[in-house]
Design a protein around this motif. Structure first.
Motif, PDB file in Angstrom:
ATOM      1  N   ARG A   1       0.842  -1.200   0.000  1.00  0.00           N
ATOM      2  CA  ARG A   1       0.000   0.000   0.000  1.00  0.00           C
ATOM      3  C   ARG A   1       0.869   1.237   0.000  1.00  0.00           C
ATOM      4  NH1 ARG A   1      -3.708  -2.178   3.737  1.00  0.00           N
ATOM      5  NH2 ARG A   1      -1.882  -2.619   5.020  1.00  0.00           N
ATOM      6  N   GLU A   2       0.471   2.232  -0.799  1.00  0.00           N
ATOM      7  CA  GLU A   2       1.246   3.474  -0.853  1.00  0.00           C
ATOM      8  C   GLU A   2       0.801   4.405   0.267  1.00  0.00           C
ATOM      9  OE1 GLU A   2       0.975   6.475  -4.237  1.00  0.00           O
ATOM     10  OE2 GLU A   2       2.931   5.542  -4.624  1.00  0.00           O
TER      11      GLU A   2
ATOM     12  N   SER B   1       5.953   3.079   0.135  1.00  0.00           N
ATOM     13  CA  SER B   1       4.950   2.011   0.288  1.00  0.00           C
ATOM     14  C   SER B   1       5.214   1.186   1.533  1.00  0.00           C
ATOM     15  CB  SER B   1       5.005   1.057  -0.907  1.00  0.00           C
ATOM     16  OG  SER B   1       4.915   1.756  -2.096  1.00  0.00           O
TER      17      SER B   1
ATOM     18  N   ASN C   1       5.868  -8.970  -1.326  1.00  0.00           N
ATOM     19  CA  ASN C   1       5.528  -7.549  -1.489  1.00  0.00           C
ATOM     20  C   ASN C   1       6.585  -6.803  -2.307  1.00  0.00           C
ATOM     21  OD1 ASN C   1       3.099  -7.719  -0.193  1.00  0.00           O
ATOM     22  ND2 ASN C   1       3.922  -7.182   1.819  1.00  0.00           N
TER      23      ASN C   1
ATOM     24  N   LEU D   1      -4.575   0.383   6.671  1.00  0.00           N
ATOM     25  CA  LEU D   1      -3.206   0.911   6.698  1.00  0.00           C
ATOM     26  C   LEU D   1      -3.027   1.963   7.786  1.00  0.00           C
ATOM     27  CD1 LEU D   1      -0.416   1.001   5.331  1.00  0.00           C
ATOM     28  CD2 LEU D   1      -1.352   2.659   3.705  1.00  0.00           C
TER      29      LEU D   1
END
Ligand code: FEO
Length: 395
Positions: A4-5, A11, A63, A176
């Motif tokens: 996820r950014e 990230s 990832n 996140l």
């Protein structure tokens, strides 16, 4: 955990561990944990900030593949404890050109614990910067967050602070960012209590240093990310302060009910006086909950019977933790019952080598507590009320 950014070119590539229930073979993890690792891509160079626990190496590698990483130039080790650095050996092998960014203290630990090749280490000092091309990493040495080598990394342009253990929480959360600040506060407090509390004076110095650094995002290495840093910074300011609350923590153990009866009377008597009493029946207590209660309480009263020659082992364990966690407790006492002898009070007092609370007269009685004994317990509650009033936390 998917990639996820969190900001352009930055990230989250770490791992969630929903199933882990114990950390350091000691700390209960009711919500699991996460090992956060971050990838920072500049125009010229790419850096990996911390790795993951070795049990989750595969997640990190997956990832990185999904992030289409062609190479890693720097592996930043904010902290050598293995839940963050345990995958360094594999990362070092996968990315043989990568330099391993450490500080003077962490280099030695990385060599000893992870067999890191010193010739690959790039040793940074407090305030040093690393240019990735449009992105700059700056390092701040913040020793004794709970190990002597800890540092944090700051992404200057994006104002992201990678704080590793500091401000973290053991919480496996697919979101996140922290989206429930109340739950986040409690988990972060539990984490602070279990790990950071003995170092609150060091952390106070670090917080002072952080005041001059503009931070938009705090990205710790455990738990979700803070998009509103003030939430956790305010909480830490409160926890590390010298302020105590009008609360009494009562860790106790009872074998045949006598000590429990005394604890009940103490808690009733404190409650009648408007003082919050927080009892913990030790054989059933989650020690994380006990540690959390110790963050704020002005007073602790240990309840224990005498077993054989001294305090019950459960009370010894709680007192040992109390001594090691070094809470800001101002007053301490002991209540309980014995059958024929023993040196319970002296044994517990002798364990207090790292903390120096004022000791209030214990109530230690022989056999089952009678009316006069319970009156002495009430007198202890009155003495606690007086002390709390003297230090200005009780009206
Ligand atoms: Fe999360 Fe000190 O390691």
């Amino acid at each position: 955990m998917a990639v996820r950014e969190i900001a352009p070119g930055i990230s989250a590539v770490g791992a969630l561990d929903f199933d882990r229930r114990l950390f350091d073979s000691l700390i209960p993890l009711p919500h699991g944990t996460s090992y956060n690792s971050y990838l920072v891509k500049g125009r010229k160079k790419t850096a990996l900030i911390d790795t993951v626990d070795p049990t989750k190496e595969r997640d990190l590698v997956t990832n990185l593949v999904r992030s289409r990483v062609e190479g890693i130039d720097y592996i930043v080790i904010n902290h050598v404890e293995q839940d963050h650095s345990g995958s360094l050996p594999m990362m070092a092998e996968l990315f043989p050109r990568a330099e391993i960014v450490v500080n003077e203290k962490s280099e030695d630990l990385a060599v000893r614990l992870l067999e890191t090749d010193p010739s690959r280490c790039l040793v940074v000092k407090d305030g040093d910067r690393l240019d990735l091309g449009g992105k700059t990493l700056q390092f701040f040495i913040m020793p004794w967050v709970h190990w002597p080598e800890t540092m944090v990394t700051y992404a200057v342009e994006d104002r992201v602070l990678f704080s590793c253990d500091l401000f973290g929480m053991h919480y496996a959360e697919s979101s996140l960012f922290v989206n429930d600040e109340k739950a986040g506060y409690l988990s972060a407090k539990r984490y602070y209590a279990e790990i950071m509390m003995p170092f609150r004076k060091n952390i106070a110095d670090h917080m002072e240093k952080l005041k001059d650094i503009p931070v938009s995002i705090i990205a710790p290495s455990h738990g979700p990310i803070y998009s509103r840093p003030e939430m956790i910074l305010d909480a830490y300011r409160d926890w590390i302060s010298d302020d105590v609350k009008d609360e009494v923590v009562v860790p106790y153990v009872s074998m045949h009910g006598s000590t429990e009866k005394m604890v009940s009377r103490l808690c009733e008597s404190l409650t009648e006086r408007g003082i919050r009493a927080i009892p913990f029946n030790l054989p059933e207590t989650d020690i994380g909950e006990l540690a959390m209660a110790l963050v704020d309480a002005a007073t602790v009263v240990v309840g224990t019977p005498t077993v054989l020659f001294g305090p019950h082992p459960q009370a010894v364990y709680a007192t040992y933790l109390f001594n090691m966690l070094k809470p800001k407790t101002r007053f301490l006492s002991v209540i309980g019952s014995y059958g024929w002898g023993g040196n319970t009070i002296e044994a517990l007092k002798g364990m207090l080598t790292r903390v120096k609370p004022e000791l209030l007269e214990p109530v230690y009685i022989r056999g089952a507590p009678g009316v006069e004994d319970l009156k002495k317990v009430e007198d202890l509650a009155i003495a606690i009320e007086k002390k709390h009033r003297e230090i200005g936390i009780h009206q």
